[in-house]
Design a protein around this motif. Structure first.
Motif, PDB file in Angstrom:
ATOM      1  N   ALA A   1      -5.285 -13.024   2.950  1.00 25.02           N
ATOM      2  CA  ALA A   1      -5.459 -12.046   4.026  1.00 25.02           C
ATOM      3  C   ALA A   1      -4.126 -11.419   4.412  1.00 25.02           C
ATOM      4  O   ALA A   1      -4.047 -10.194   4.667  1.00 25.02           O
ATOM      5  CB  ALA A   1      -6.106 -12.723   5.237  1.00 25.02           C
ATOM      6  N   LEU A   2      -3.076 -12.211   4.447  1.00 25.02           N
ATOM      7  CA  LEU A   2      -1.753 -11.679   4.766  1.00 25.02           C
ATOM      8  C   LEU A   2      -1.265 -10.717   3.676  1.00 25.02           C
ATOM      9  O   LEU A   2      -0.655  -9.683   3.975  1.00 25.02           O
ATOM     10  CB  LEU A   2      -0.756 -12.827   4.934  1.00 25.02           C
ATOM     11  N   ARG A   3      -1.538 -11.065   2.426  1.00 28.18           N
ATOM     12  CA  ARG A   3      -1.119 -10.176   1.333  1.00 28.18           C
ATOM     13  C   ARG A   3      -1.807  -8.825   1.443  1.00 28.18           C
ATOM     14  O   ARG A   3      -1.193  -7.773   1.229  1.00 28.18           O
ATOM     15  CB  ARG A   3      -1.445 -10.828  -0.011  1.00 28.18           C
ATOM     16  N   ARG A   4      -3.098  -8.831   1.798  1.00 26.03           N
ATOM     17  CA  ARG A   4      -3.822  -7.570   1.943  1.00 26.03           C
ATOM     18  C   ARG A   4      -3.343  -6.791   3.156  1.00 26.03           C
ATOM     19  O   ARG A   4      -3.317  -5.555   3.141  1.00 26.03           O
ATOM     20  CB  ARG A   4      -5.319  -7.849   2.034  1.00 26.03           C
ATOM     21  N   GLU A   5      -2.940  -7.481   4.182  1.00 25.34           N
ATOM     22  CA  GLU A   5      -2.382  -6.796   5.354  1.00 25.34           C
ATOM     23  C   GLU A   5      -1.065  -6.118   5.003  1.00 25.34           C
ATOM     24  O   GLU A   5      -0.769  -5.018   5.488  1.00 25.34           O
ATOM     25  CB  GLU A   5      -2.162  -7.807   6.481  1.00 25.34           C
TER      26      GLU A   5
ATOM     27  N   ASN B   1     -12.278   3.533   0.536  1.00 24.99           N
ATOM     28  CA  ASN B   1     -11.271   3.930   1.518  1.00 24.99           C
ATOM     29  C   ASN B   1     -10.763   2.711   2.276  1.00 24.99           C
ATOM     30  O   ASN B   1     -11.505   1.765   2.536  1.00 24.99           O
ATOM     31  CB  ASN B   1     -11.855   4.950   2.504  1.00 24.99           C
ATOM     32  N   GLN B   2      -9.516   2.760   2.675  1.00 22.28           N
ATOM     33  CA  GLN B   2      -8.924   1.698   3.479  1.00 22.28           C
ATOM     34  C   GLN B   2      -7.747   2.256   4.277  1.00 22.28           C
ATOM     35  O   GLN B   2      -7.177   3.292   3.935  1.00 22.28           O
ATOM     36  CB  GLN B   2      -8.455   0.539   2.589  1.00 22.28           C
ATOM     37  N   LYS B   3      -7.403   1.560   5.328  1.00 21.17           N
ATOM     38  CA  LYS B   3      -6.272   1.992   6.149  1.00 21.17           C
ATOM     39  C   LYS B   3      -4.967   1.789   5.380  1.00 21.17           C
ATOM     40  O   LYS B   3      -4.863   0.875   4.558  1.00 21.17           O
ATOM     41  CB  LYS B   3      -6.213   1.192   7.447  1.00 21.17           C
ATOM     42  N   PRO B   4      -3.953   2.633   5.643  1.00 22.51           N
ATOM     43  CA  PRO B   4      -2.658   2.435   4.986  1.00 22.51           C
ATOM     44  C   PRO B   4      -2.084   1.070   5.344  1.00 22.51           C
ATOM     45  O   PRO B   4      -2.110   0.643   6.501  1.00 22.51           O
ATOM     46  CB  PRO B   4      -1.790   3.564   5.540  1.00 22.51           C
ATOM     47  N   SER B   5      -1.577   0.369   4.342  1.00 20.20           N
ATOM     48  CA  SER B   5      -0.942  -0.923   4.599  1.00 20.20           C
ATOM     49  C   SER B   5       0.486  -0.715   5.087  1.00 20.20           C
ATOM     50  O   SER B   5       1.009   0.406   5.082  1.00 20.20           O
ATOM     51  CB  SER B   5      -0.936  -1.751   3.310  1.00 20.20           C
TER      52      SER B   5
END
Length: 529
Positions: free
Chosen positions: A434-438, A451-455
């Motif tokens: 989860a941290l890596r994806r954040e 679609n996803q929010k910019p990291s």
């Protein structure tokens, strides 16, 4: 009849004095030099020069840039199977001549001679097998190589604005030596010193274009390499480094020559040779205020060399290999800088030369120039530090994932590992994912083109990519991206630190307690039982 051979009586060399109007020199293919001092109204013929064979081809005449009475001439007698160098100087407009061939090989016909327009006595000579220069009016010639092959140099042009030497060769194209101005400062004091940094030419700052758009032109498209971008440091090193092994082999060679005994080195000497570190040169670039902005390294090799600084700060990305030592970050501010030279050898620094001052100037040909360059560079440095932290965190996440992966294998094979340890490992792995994806984005969403929010990394990476290739002010979007990512990075770092120090490391200590096999990150602690 040889169609390629000129008929006798042709004028093949011509030059006008840059100091006196109407003073002209011409040379012919049958060994004559003609002089006029009144725009050609009257001519004086020089038909015999002591030391020059009759009918020798006058390949070039050069009126001095500094003295109206001085003229230089080169001759070639190769048509008569005579390949000696013939180079002459006259200080009385051709009335008397002095040979200036010291240092030239015996079998090298000479084709062209040029005099520097700034330093009197600095001459350049094009010959059959290369190029030579002299700093004392031809009293001694030195071969100028710098990557130039062994080839006939038929013409020389000195580009005055950039101080470049342009060579026209016989059948091998054009060669350019960028900025020969250090030769004007090649003094005995400089050559007798251990090291010397020559004056540095002003450096122009701009965004260098690296693509050439070859397209479908294939082999028909050719361009030479551009000169190095940035500030070019020309330096001199008197002696190359001699390693312990080099010194031993030299002593053995001398002993063999003198008929003496050769001692085989003992193990301590061999170990010292093996463990000896290679010394290196360190160039330190500092700002006017004394701030160190860049360091460059080079091997310790004798002779005149060059190294270029690309006017950028060092790259702050994690160091993956020695090749990354030369990677660069963002541009520095225009202004005055200094470069100094030191040598690192056997754990000690020795200052060799400098500081030598130079100026970095913006090209100022951009469509949207920065309105406050100091503020722009300050923001870029701040953003680069944020990117450094993000990339370090990304590496830490990957290394932590590898540690957890090895721990998972180890727990499955260790008899003393209970279900609690396995559950802890699974929980930590899920939280790290989860941290890596954040930090870097959702890999599953990317795989399915969702679609996803910019990291955090995406925001800063795009911002840094855009700022690296521009000299314009950061936009409001850049400012907002920095603020969002900076705030998110603070929270992310706390969570990552808590996972590693608060939970992963205690788990690793439990592995030691149950005698589990070693995994990366654990320091062995042997105590006999």
């Amino acid at each position: 009849k040889n169609a390629s051979t000129s008929l006798y009586g042709n004028i093949v060399a011509l030059d006008e004095s840059p100091l006196q109007q109407g003073l002209l020199y011409v040379g012919t293919d049958d060994g004559l030099i003609q002089v006029t001092e009144n725009d050609g109204a009257n001519w004086r013929k020089i038909s015999s020069i002591p030391g020059i064979p009759e009918l020798a081809y006058v390949s070039h005449v050069e009126a001095s840039e500094h003295d109206p009475n001085t003229v230089y001439a080169t001759f070639s007698n190769h048509k008569m199977a005579d390949f000696k160098p013939y180079v002459m100087r006259s200080t009385d407009r051709g009335a008397t001549w002095t040979p200036i061939t010291e240092g030239l090989p015996e079998n090298s016909p000479c084709w062209v001679i040029k005099e520097d327009d700034e330093k009197q006595g600095l001459l350049f000579l094009g010959a059959e097998f290369g190029m030579y220069f002299s700093t004392n009016n031809g009293g001694k010639w030195t071969r100028l190589k710098g990557g130039l092959p062994t080839i006939a140099v038929r013409d020389i042009s000195l580009q005055r604005r950039e101080n470049d030497i342009v060579l026209g060769t016989f059948g091998r194209g054009i060669y350019i030596l960028d900025d020969y101005s250090p030769l004007r400062n090649l003094t005995d004091d400089a050559l007798n010193s251990e090291a010397h940094i020559f004056p540095v030419k002003d450096a122009l700052m701009y965004i260098e274009r690296t693509d050439r758009h070859i397209g479908a032109q294939g082999g028909s498209f050719f361009t030479s390499d551009n000169p190095p971008y940035g500030a070019v440091f020309t330096y001199y090193i008197k002696d190359s480094h001699k390693s312990l092994a080099d010194l031993r082999r030299k002593a053995e060679k001398k002993a063999r020559k003198d008929g003496g005994e050769i001692d085989y080195p003992d193990m301590e000497e061999l170990r010292a040779e093996h463990d000896e570190d290679e010394p290196f040169l360190l160039f330190t670039v500092t700002s006017e205020s004394g701030e160190v902005v860049r360091r460059l390294t080079a091997p310790v090799k004798k002779g005149v060399h060059r190294i270029a600084w690309d006017l950028r700060y060092p790259d702050l990305s994690p160091l993956a290999s020695e090749k990354h030592l030369t990677r660069s970050g963002l541009h520095v501010l225009p202004g005055t800088y200094n470069v100094s030279l030191a040598k690192f050898d056997e754990g000690e620094w020795t200052q060799l030369a400098g500081p030598q001052g130079f100026t970095v100037k913006p090209l100022d040909n951009t469509t949207l120039p920065s309105t406050n360059r100091k503020a722009m560079v300050a923001f870029q440095k701040k953003a680069a530090q944020l990117q450094r932290s993000i990339e370090a965190a990304s590496k830490t996440v990957d290394e932590t994932a590898e540690r957890l992966k090895k721990i998972g294998y180890t727990l499955r094979m260790t008899p003393e590992a209970d279900s609690t340890l396995l559950a802890t490992h699974t929980e930590l792995t899920d939280r790290l994912t989860a941290l890596r994806r954040e930090l870097r984005g959702d890999d599953v969403a990317s795989k399915h083109n969702a679609n996803q929010k910019p990291s955090i990394a995406n925001r800063v990476g795009l911002m840094m990519y855009q700022m690296t290739a521009t000299t314009s002010d950061p936009t409001a979007e850049h400012q907002e991206a920095y603020n969002i990512a900076s705030k998110a990075m603070i929270e992310f770092s706390e969570k990552l630190r808590a996972l590693i120090e608060g939970e992963l490391e205690p788990l690793e200590r439990q592995l030691d307690e149950i005698d589990a096999p070693w995994t990366p990150g654990r320091l062995p602690d042997w105590r006999p039982r």
